[in-house]
Design an enzyme around this catalytic site. Structure first.
Site, PDB file in Angstrom:
ATOM      1  N   LEU A 180       0.820  -1.214   0.000  1.00 18.13           N
ATOM      2  CA  LEU A 180       0.000   0.000   0.000  1.00 18.13           C
ATOM      3  C   LEU A 180       0.854   1.264   0.000  1.00 18.13           C
ATOM      4  CD1 LEU A 180      -2.793  -1.006   2.560  1.00 18.13           C
ATOM      5  CD2 LEU A 180      -2.712  -1.365   0.078  1.00 18.13           C
ATOM      6  N   HIS A 181       0.427   2.241  -0.800  1.00 21.53           N
ATOM      7  CA  HIS A 181       1.074   3.555  -0.834  1.00 21.53           C
ATOM      8  C   HIS A 181      -0.020   4.607  -0.693  1.00 21.53           C
ATOM      9  CE1 HIS A 181      -0.419   3.627  -4.919  1.00 21.53           C
ATOM     10  NE2 HIS A 181       0.280   2.542  -5.222  1.00 21.53           N
ATOM     11  N   HIS A 239      -3.348   4.154  -2.544  1.00 26.51           N
ATOM     12  CA  HIS A 239      -4.348   3.261  -1.932  1.00 26.51           C
ATOM     13  C   HIS A 239      -5.014   3.952  -0.739  1.00 26.51           C
ATOM     14  CE1 HIS A 239      -1.428   0.160  -3.564  1.00 26.51           C
ATOM     15  NE2 HIS A 239      -2.556  -0.235  -4.107  1.00 26.51           N
ATOM     16  N   GLU A 254      -7.967   5.429 -10.403  1.00 28.48           N
ATOM     17  CA  GLU A 254      -8.032   5.793 -11.829  1.00 28.48           C
ATOM     18  C   GLU A 254      -6.709   5.555 -12.541  1.00 28.48           C
ATOM     19  OE1 GLU A 254      -9.558   9.783 -12.031  1.00 28.48           O
ATOM     20  OE2 GLU A 254     -11.618   9.106 -11.633  1.00 28.48           O
ATOM     21  N   SER A 281       2.733   0.567  -6.822  1.00 32.66           N
ATOM     22  CA  SER A 281       3.522  -0.385  -6.024  1.00 32.66           C
ATOM     23  C   SER A 281       4.764  -0.814  -6.792  1.00 32.66           C
ATOM     24  CB  SER A 281       2.685  -1.615  -5.685  1.00 32.66           C
ATOM     25  OG  SER A 281       1.487  -1.206  -5.076  1.00 32.66           O
TER      26      SER A 281
END
Ligand code: PAF
Length: 288
Positions: A42-43, A46, A156, A194
């Site tokens: 996750l970044h 997210h 998106e 990611s």
């Protein structure tokens, strides 16, 4: 119900029964439920989806599952970052539940169903990753049918994926609202992904210019240049940055992803790119 409440601060459901029991308890209180499907690593992109959907639903489930069926044999399935503990820490105070099944739970022996779409899956990514969207559509349908959320949200950045999921949900009458969340970008405009962790410093620098070329190409078409001329120049600039291979740089109808027969946009349009630098394949898109 036997949620895993010891591994991380956010409780984790590892199978459908536990996920459904948690969702049923929330429904009994009258809460609405959102699902954020992810493959982990996750970044901020997210987390922005989690924050956005939190404003629209009472409870948020984040699924973390690196889905083998959407990777082709030569792709990075085994190398794909798996960082559950770090992901769970990032979700503290943001998500109510993590759904992290294993592959045997998602695809038990005998699993035989694939959801495949025509049309919107065929161009762009479909040309370069022919089995990808069937893997995505199948896993997303399963995740939605397992959680039965009111809303599911997708970034998106994977614009074509978002269009494929909208089409599938409409075609199969799946009762869920699909939301798109805006692309989160680094300071130089590189779309968060990611896969950016694979970039060497020199590749990272070049990658940060991809979005600039997208913007320039989109602007030139908006000010009247024909699509084929603008994208040909854009393609040359991308290769000049040091990208090794350009899979596509195209301007398409934003919803159907069909090409514009007159070489000019005649409906809301999107510019989309996929290009490889070193061992990393990057995608990006923006409105025209
Ligand atoms: O966008 C992703 O991370 C994946 O394609 C998704 C939607 C979680 C399905 O595995």
């Amino acid at each position: 119900m036997s949620l895993d409440t010891t591994s991380h601060k956010v409780p984790v459901a590892r199978n459908t029964a536990d996920l459904r029991a948690a969702v049923a308890a929330w429904r009994a209180e009258g809460s609405t439920v959102a699902l954020v499907p992810t493959m982990g690593a996750l970044h901020e992109g997210h987390l922005s989806l989690v924050d956005l959907v939190r404003t629209k639903a009472d409870r948020v489930v984040v699924s973390i599952f690196v889905n083998p069926t959407q990777f082709a044999p030569h792709e990075d399935f085994s190398a794909y970052p798996r960082t559950e503990a770090a992901d769970a820490a990032k979700l503290e105070g943001k998500a109510d539940l993590i759904f992290a099944p294993d592959a045997a739970d998602m695809y038990p022996e005998g699993f035989s169903t694939t959801i495949s779409l025509t049309g919107v899956t065929e161009p762009l990514e479909g040309q370069f990753r022919p089995t990808h969207f069937a893997g995505v559509a199948t896993v997303v349908a399963k995740l939605i049918l397992r959680a039965m959320p009111d809303i599911a949200i997708f970034g998106e950045k994977d614009w074509q994926q978002l269009m494929v999921i909208r089409r599938m949900v409409a075609d199969l009458d799946i009762p869920v609202e699909i939301l798109g969340g805006p692309i989160m970008r680094e300071a130089d405009g590189l779309a968060m992904s990611s896969r950016n962790v694979y970039l060497t410093p020199a590749e990272r620098k070049a990658a940060g210019k991809l979005n600039v070329i997208l913007k320039e190409t989109a602007a030139s078409v908006s000010s009247g240049r024909i699509i084929s001329d603008a994208t040909r120049d854009g393609a040359e600039k991308i290769l000049a940055l040091g990208f090794d291979k350009l899979d596509y740089l195209e301007i398409r109808d934003a919803a159907s992803l069909a090409a514009f027969p007159d070489d000019r946009p005649t409906s809301p349009a999107r510019i989309l790119v996929a290009a490889k630098i070193g061992r990393t394949r990057l995608i990006d898109n923006m409105p025209v």
